[in-house]
Design an enzyme around this catalytic site. Sequence first.
Site, short mmCIF file in Angstrom:
data_model
loop_
_atom_site.label_atom_id
_atom_site.label_comp_id
_atom_site.label_asym_id
_atom_site.label_seq_id
_atom_site.Cartn_x
_atom_site.Cartn_y
_atom_site.Cartn_z
N GLU A 166 -4.60 1.22 1.92
CA GLU A 166 -3.81 0.15 1.31
C GLU A 166 -4.58 -1.15 1.11
O GLU A 166 -4.29 -2.15 1.76
CB GLU A 166 -2.54 -0.10 2.13
CG GLU A 166 -1.68 1.14 2.29
CD GLU A 166 -0.30 0.84 2.89
OE1 GLU A 166 -0.10 -0.24 3.43
OE2 GLU A 166 0.56 1.73 2.81
N GLU A 371 1.23 8.80 3.55
CA GLU A 371 2.27 8.20 4.39
C GLU A 371 3.61 8.28 3.67
O GLU A 371 3.69 7.97 2.47
CB GLU A 371 2.02 6.71 4.69
CG GLU A 371 0.88 6.45 5.63
CD GLU A 371 0.66 4.96 5.90
OE1 GLU A 371 1.62 4.17 5.83
OE2 GLU A 371 -0.50 4.60 6.18
C1 PNW Z 1 1.83 0.78 5.80
N1 PNW Z 1 4.45 -4.18 2.43
O1 PNW Z 1 1.96 -0.62 5.87
C2 PNW Z 1 0.64 1.08 6.68
O2 PNW Z 1 -0.36 1.88 6.12
C3 PNW Z 1 1.00 1.54 8.05
O3 PNW Z 1 -0.03 1.20 8.95
C4 PNW Z 1 2.36 0.97 8.43
O4 PNW Z 1 2.67 1.20 9.77
C5 PNW Z 1 3.38 1.60 7.50
O5 PNW Z 1 3.04 1.35 6.14
C6 PNW Z 1 4.81 1.14 7.74
O6 PNW Z 1 4.94 -0.23 7.50
C7 PNW Z 1 2.61 -1.42 4.98
O7 PNW Z 1 4.81 -5.28 2.89
C8 PNW Z 1 2.96 -2.69 5.43
O8 PNW Z 1 4.65 -3.89 1.23
C9 PNW Z 1 3.56 -3.59 4.60
C10 PNW Z 1 3.82 -3.24 3.28
C11 PNW Z 1 3.47 -1.98 2.81
C12 PNW Z 1 2.86 -1.08 3.67
#
Ligand code: PNW
Length: 481
Positions: A166, A371
């Site tokens: 990401e 994921e």
């Molecule tokens: C992902 N947003 O994080 C990550 O790859 C993981 O480590 C995390 O635990 C999982 O999704 C759940 O949150 C994100 O704000 C965090 O758009 C924030 C965002 C997207 C993905």
Amino acid sequence: MSSSEFPDGFFFGASTASYQIEGGAREGGRLPSIWDTFAHAQGRTLGGDSGDVACDHFHKYAEDIKAMAEIGLTAYRFSMAWPRIRPTGDGDFNEEGFAFYHRILDELEKYGIEPLVTLYHWDLPQPLEDAGGWPDRAIVDRFVEYAKRTVEEFKDRVTYWTTFNEPWCTAFLGYSSGAHAPGRSEPAASLAAAHHLNLAHGLAYKAIKEVHPDAQVSIVLNSHLPRPWNVADPRDVAVAQKIDALANRIFMDPYTAGEYPSILLESTSDITDWSFVHEGDLDAIKGTLDLLGVNYYSSHMVRFNDGPHLLSGEDGHKSTIHRCWPGADDAEFMPLIGKRTTMGWNVDPSGFHAHLMRMHRDMGLPMIVTENGASWPDEVSEDGRIRDVDRYTYLHDHMGALLMAREEGADVRGYMAWSLMDNFEWAYGYSKRFGLLRVDYASQARTWKDSAYWYQETIRNRALTPLDALESLVDTPPLSY
Ligand code: PNW
């Protein structure tokens, strides 16, 4: 094969990330990353939670991998911690760090579980941030050195390599909104960070192939589905396209077309002149993907609004969201449709299908869903069961959407549930639970949620388990270790 079945060889897995589960923050020669620093700074994470101990996977990895085998996983996606492998970021490589991941690979091999390794899931060695972090071009060489040496170390054991998890989050949550480490709010720097992540991927791809020609190299992109609020209003459509460029195309077009989209360059022209893109950079990025990792959780609705919405969101949420989008002050994120998880994210399996088809169309690559999952309150019943119906319903509906996309031609080769177990959810600390396994952080005991049983049965049959089949499948009390 009917559309309700997964093909032979499909990867059924689960995902984790080093800082979220390992703990052992000062063991085995590991030194602090930006997340150690950020979590220990006042007011950055909920309750001041940090990954110092997390799920103590650093010590419990063998039991955790045994549980993966019992669930029936055929693949496991995890990340290697740069601050374990090269603790200062640019000094000596740490043999103890390599040894830890060799032990993990030993266990996975024992059960025939395919490792999918991510090189960077956000834990940047602190000295590299002190030297400027991702907005500074010098970091590109540091990442390439780390990637090359690490792939060389494990090339006989690992085929699937992801450079970045990401990059949108690294660039825009890390350097624009500041919600993630290192917590900087510098829009111009965040765009430079995005480019340096793309360039580091492109150059690492070539370096990895030199030492491991058979490696399957990918990047993992988080999904954004910025649908226009009113498709009949051209201003809403235009603003959705702008968000799409900042969210998705900034990490797609350089790989497919060797360029940044003009809508992106134009909408950010007041913020930066993009002079951090040097001659030859885009050629170095184009065509450097063998495979695409897709993370999907929810969808978005966006509309044009250049009024006072920026700082007046009813829950303070909108203004935070806004700082993630340099050059898009006229985009307003609208309340999400559908059921909401404890993250406030909406449940929208049709968005997953739409996103897979779009990625298939625009990237033209084999994909692995790296994921997908949801956080829910997860009450523990008196009989010890965790009846997380909302979670296995979410998995059921999203895996169904994946099967539909496959039927329509999308080459999706695997599905990794986020997450194997409850863990450190970044700025939210331990308050959000995404696991198939429940973690009791006081005792470090893990307990199978109903979802783990649901997934076990689904993997066993290579077909979705009906939602009403759970009662006969679950042990009472549930498995625990
Ligand atoms: C992902 N947003 O994080 C990550 O790859 C993981 O480590 C995390 O635990 C999982 O999704 C759940 O949150 C994100 O704000 C965090 O758009 C924030 C965002 C997207 C993905």
